[in-house]
Motif scaffolding. Structure first.
Motif, PDB file in Angstrom:
ATOM      1  N   THR A 195       0.838  -1.197   0.000  1.00 40.84           N
ATOM      2  CA  THR A 195       0.000   0.000   0.000  1.00 40.84           C
ATOM      3  C   THR A 195       0.877   1.253   0.000  1.00 40.84           C
ATOM      4  O   THR A 195       2.042   1.219   0.409  1.00 40.84           O
ATOM      5  CB  THR A 195      -0.950   0.066   1.214  1.00 40.84           C
ATOM      6  N   ASP A 196       0.297   2.342  -0.463  1.00 36.16           N
ATOM      7  CA  ASP A 196       0.960   3.645  -0.475  1.00 36.16           C
ATOM      8  C   ASP A 196       0.904   4.216   0.942  1.00 36.16           C
ATOM      9  O   ASP A 196      -0.183   4.393   1.501  1.00 36.16           O
ATOM     10  CB  ASP A 196       0.222   4.550  -1.467  1.00 36.16           C
ATOM     11  N   VAL A 197       2.070   4.495   1.514  1.00 39.41           N
ATOM     12  CA  VAL A 197       2.111   4.946   2.905  1.00 39.41           C
ATOM     13  C   VAL A 197       1.401   6.290   3.069  1.00 39.41           C
ATOM     14  O   VAL A 197       0.944   6.615   4.171  1.00 39.41           O
ATOM     15  CB  VAL A 197       3.575   5.020   3.404  1.00 39.41           C
ATOM     16  N   LYS A 198       1.278   7.058   1.995  1.00 41.93           N
ATOM     17  CA  LYS A 198       0.596   8.359   2.099  1.00 41.93           C
ATOM     18  C   LYS A 198      -0.921   8.212   1.972  1.00 41.93           C
ATOM     19  O   LYS A 198      -1.669   8.647   2.829  1.00 41.93           O
ATOM     20  CB  LYS A 198       1.113   9.302   1.016  1.00 41.93           C
ATOM     21  N   SER A 199      -1.360   7.597   0.892  1.00 40.78           N
ATOM     22  CA  SER A 199      -2.808   7.570   0.613  1.00 40.78           C
ATOM     23  C   SER A 199      -3.518   6.383   1.248  1.00 40.78           C
ATOM     24  O   SER A 199      -4.742   6.403   1.401  1.00 40.78           O
ATOM     25  CB  SER A 199      -3.040   7.519  -0.899  1.00 40.78           C
ATOM     26  N   GLY A 200      -2.769   5.329   1.550  1.00 36.87           N
ATOM     27  CA  GLY A 200      -3.399   4.119   2.065  1.00 36.87           C
ATOM     28  C   GLY A 200      -3.950   3.213   0.979  1.00 36.87           C
ATOM     29  O   GLY A 200      -4.477   2.147   1.273  1.00 36.87           O
ATOM     30  N   VAL A 206      -4.191   0.490  -1.984  1.00 36.06           N
ATOM     31  CA  VAL A 206      -3.452  -0.711  -2.366  1.00 36.06           C
ATOM     32  C   VAL A 206      -2.841  -0.465  -3.745  1.00 36.06           C
ATOM     33  O   VAL A 206      -3.527  -0.058  -4.683  1.00 36.06           O
ATOM     34  CB  VAL A 206      -4.380  -1.951  -2.405  1.00 36.06           C
ATOM     35  N   LEU A 207      -1.553  -0.695  -3.841  1.00 34.59           N
ATOM     36  CA  LEU A 207      -0.837  -0.457  -5.097  1.00 34.59           C
ATOM     37  C   LEU A 207      -0.671  -1.742  -5.905  1.00 34.59           C
ATOM     38  O   LEU A 207      -0.822  -1.738  -7.126  1.00 34.59           O
ATOM     39  CB  LEU A 207       0.549   0.128  -4.808  1.00 34.59           C
ATOM     40  N   MET A 208      -0.322  -2.808  -5.231  1.00 30.72           N
ATOM     41  CA  MET A 208      -0.092  -4.070  -5.928  1.00 30.72           C
ATOM     42  C   MET A 208      -0.117  -5.221  -4.930  1.00 30.72           C
ATOM     43  O   MET A 208      -0.163  -5.010  -3.715  1.00 30.72           O
ATOM     44  CB  MET A 208       1.253  -4.059  -6.672  1.00 30.72           C
ATOM     45  N   PHE A 209      -0.071  -6.408  -5.476  1.00 31.87           N
ATOM     46  CA  PHE A 209      -0.055  -7.630  -4.674  1.00 31.87           C
ATOM     47  C   PHE A 209       0.910  -8.587  -5.350  1.00 31.87           C
ATOM     48  O   PHE A 209       0.888  -8.726  -6.570  1.00 31.87           O
ATOM     49  CB  PHE A 209      -1.460  -8.234  -4.624  1.00 31.87           C
ATOM     50  N   ALA A 210       1.787  -9.191  -4.575  1.00 34.36           N
ATOM     51  CA  ALA A 210       2.764 -10.111  -5.163  1.00 34.36           C
ATOM     52  C   ALA A 210       3.147 -11.145  -4.114  1.00 34.36           C
ATOM     53  O   ALA A 210       2.556 -11.191  -3.026  1.00 34.36           O
ATOM     54  CB  ALA A 210       3.986  -9.348  -5.652  1.00 34.36           C
ATOM     55  N   HIS A 211       4.114 -11.971  -4.450  1.00 33.35           N
ATOM     56  CA  HIS A 211       4.567 -13.010  -3.523  1.00 33.35           C
ATOM     57  C   HIS A 211       6.050 -12.849  -3.238  1.00 33.35           C
ATOM     58  O   HIS A 211       6.805 -12.365  -4.078  1.00 33.35           O
ATOM     59  CB  HIS A 211       4.302 -14.400  -4.112  1.00 33.35           C
ATOM     60  N   MET A 212       6.455 -13.283  -2.062  1.00 28.95           N
ATOM     61  CA  MET A 212       7.860 -13.280  -1.680  1.00 28.95           C
ATOM     62  C   MET A 212       8.271 -14.691  -1.300  1.00 28.95           C
ATOM     63  O   MET A 212       7.503 -15.408  -0.654  1.00 28.95           O
ATOM     64  CB  MET A 212       8.065 -12.407  -0.436  1.00 28.95           C
ATOM     65  N   ASN A 213       9.491 -15.048  -1.689  1.00 29.27           N
ATOM     66  CA  ASN A 213      10.093 -16.225  -1.061  1.00 29.27           C
ATOM     67  C   ASN A 213      11.000 -15.711   0.064  1.00 29.27           C
ATOM     68  O   ASN A 213      11.048 -14.494   0.330  1.00 29.27           O
ATOM     69  CB  ASN A 213      10.836 -17.099  -2.091  1.00 29.27           C
ATOM     70  N   GLU A 214      11.686 -16.603   0.732  1.00 26.77           N
ATOM     71  CA  GLU A 214      12.484 -16.186   1.885  1.00 26.77           C
ATOM     72  C   GLU A 214      13.573 -15.185   1.467  1.00 26.77           C
ATOM     73  O   GLU A 214      13.839 -14.204   2.163  1.00 26.77           O
ATOM     74  CB  GLU A 214      13.106 -17.418   2.552  1.00 26.77           C
ATOM     75  N   ALA A 215      14.166 -15.414   0.298  1.00 25.30           N
ATOM     76  CA  ALA A 215      15.228 -14.514  -0.170  1.00 25.30           C
ATOM     77  C   ALA A 215      14.668 -13.126  -0.467  1.00 25.30           C
ATOM     78  O   ALA A 215      15.299 -12.100  -0.149  1.00 25.30           O
ATOM     79  CB  ALA A 215      15.889 -15.095  -1.420  1.00 25.30           C
ATOM     80  N   ALA A 216      13.498 -13.060  -1.077  1.00 24.82           N
ATOM     81  CA  ALA A 216      12.891 -11.761  -1.412  1.00 24.82           C
ATOM     82  C   ALA A 216      12.549 -10.989  -0.139  1.00 24.82           C
ATOM     83  O   ALA A 216      12.797  -9.771  -0.053  1.00 24.82           O
ATOM     84  CB  ALA A 216      11.639 -11.972  -2.256  1.00 24.82           C
ATOM     85  N   ALA A 239       3.222   2.185  -9.827  1.00 27.13           N
ATOM     86  CA  ALA A 239       3.471   0.848  -9.275  1.00 27.13           C
ATOM     87  C   ALA A 239       3.063  -0.271 -10.229  1.00 27.13           C
ATOM     88  O   ALA A 239       3.484  -1.401 -10.058  1.00 27.13           O
ATOM     89  CB  ALA A 239       2.747   0.679  -7.940  1.00 27.13           C
ATOM     90  N   CYS A 240       2.243   0.027 -11.224  1.00 25.70           N
ATOM     91  CA  CYS A 240       1.710  -1.027 -12.100  1.00 25.70           C
ATOM     92  C   CYS A 240       2.453  -1.042 -13.439  1.00 25.70           C
ATOM     93  O   CYS A 240       2.796   0.013 -13.972  1.00 25.70           O
ATOM     94  CB  CYS A 240       0.221  -0.802 -12.322  1.00 25.70           C
TER      95      CYS A 240
END
Lengths: 149, 149
Positions: free
Chosen positions: B38-43, B45-55, B112-113
């Motif tokens: 999310t955008d820390v200013k506006s709140g 949601v900008l995007m959604f993704a996945h992380m592995n442990e390294a990310a 962000a997109c």
């Protein structure tokens, strides 16, 4: 007769999922689509869950958020026991139409988390203080977005 | 010597994942954890993704959001090509520690997109207008959260 039901639920030749104005939600191989739930007033993320096609359909038809409980293996009307129903004010989807964003008002006691917290995201990461990149958690008030002061 | 590394990455007897103040992110069977940005200013949601442990580790170590690209099968520093890096201002996790919420400032052009939109969630659902619960999409400005007016 033309099979319009089929043609309306598939991308047509030449169309890009990012550009179309038809809602073609893309469920994963498990039949689920991730759903982000934010508070329509504060913008804070309240919870994250998954929907199957039935949960998404019920959410749209009733205006109350429904999810698929992966742990219980059943459709789940959020707040049906606690009374903290989520009234859906707006539904968005992303560029790939494989994520749902619900903007909601929380009913009842205004609590979205099963712990009794307003939001499931009541903890933030803080450095442990040693030289590593290890992190601890601390309970922290939800963000106030700039411009909202 | 005591194996503190092991004991620090597992839930100890009597502990509840909802209550501990150690960060024990729970990756799925595919090694990934969902991340809401999310955008820390506006709140918004900008995007959604996945992380592995390294990310996740790289995100914490560098302060810039990294993800695991499922389509490309590789670690991905968001914005490394476009210049629209995501500077992480706060990281939260949820009650079960199986979701990550990043609050970010978007660098570069503030986009962000990959479509060039500020947020991937540039479309909202609107009724088709017939008697069904079918929905269309419309391009709609991002929400302004109440209290931010």
């Amino acid at each position: 007769m033309t099979d319009t039901s089929k043609s309306s639920t598939e991308l047509r030749p030449g169309e890009a999922i990012e550009e179309i104005l038809r809602f073609l939600p893309k469920f994963g191989s498990d039949g689920l689509i991730p759903a982000i739930v934010t508070d329509v007033k504060s913008g804070n993320v309240l919870m994250f869950a998954h929907m199957n096609e039935a949960a998404l359909g019920k959410t749209i038809a009733t205006g109350f958020a429904h999810f698929w409980s992966r742990s219980r293996g059943k459709l789940w009307k959020k707040g049906e026991e606690s009374g903290n129903l989520l009234s859906v004010r707006e539904v968005r989807t992303d560029c790939d139409q494989d994520v749902i964003w619900l903007l909601v008002d929380v009913g009842g006691a205004g609590v979205a988390c099963h712990t009794g917290a307003t939001s499931c995201f009541y903890r933030r990461l803080v450095p442990t203080g040693d030289a590593s990149h290890d992190m601890n958690l601390e309970i922290a008030a939800l963000p106030r977005h700039a411009g909202c002061g």
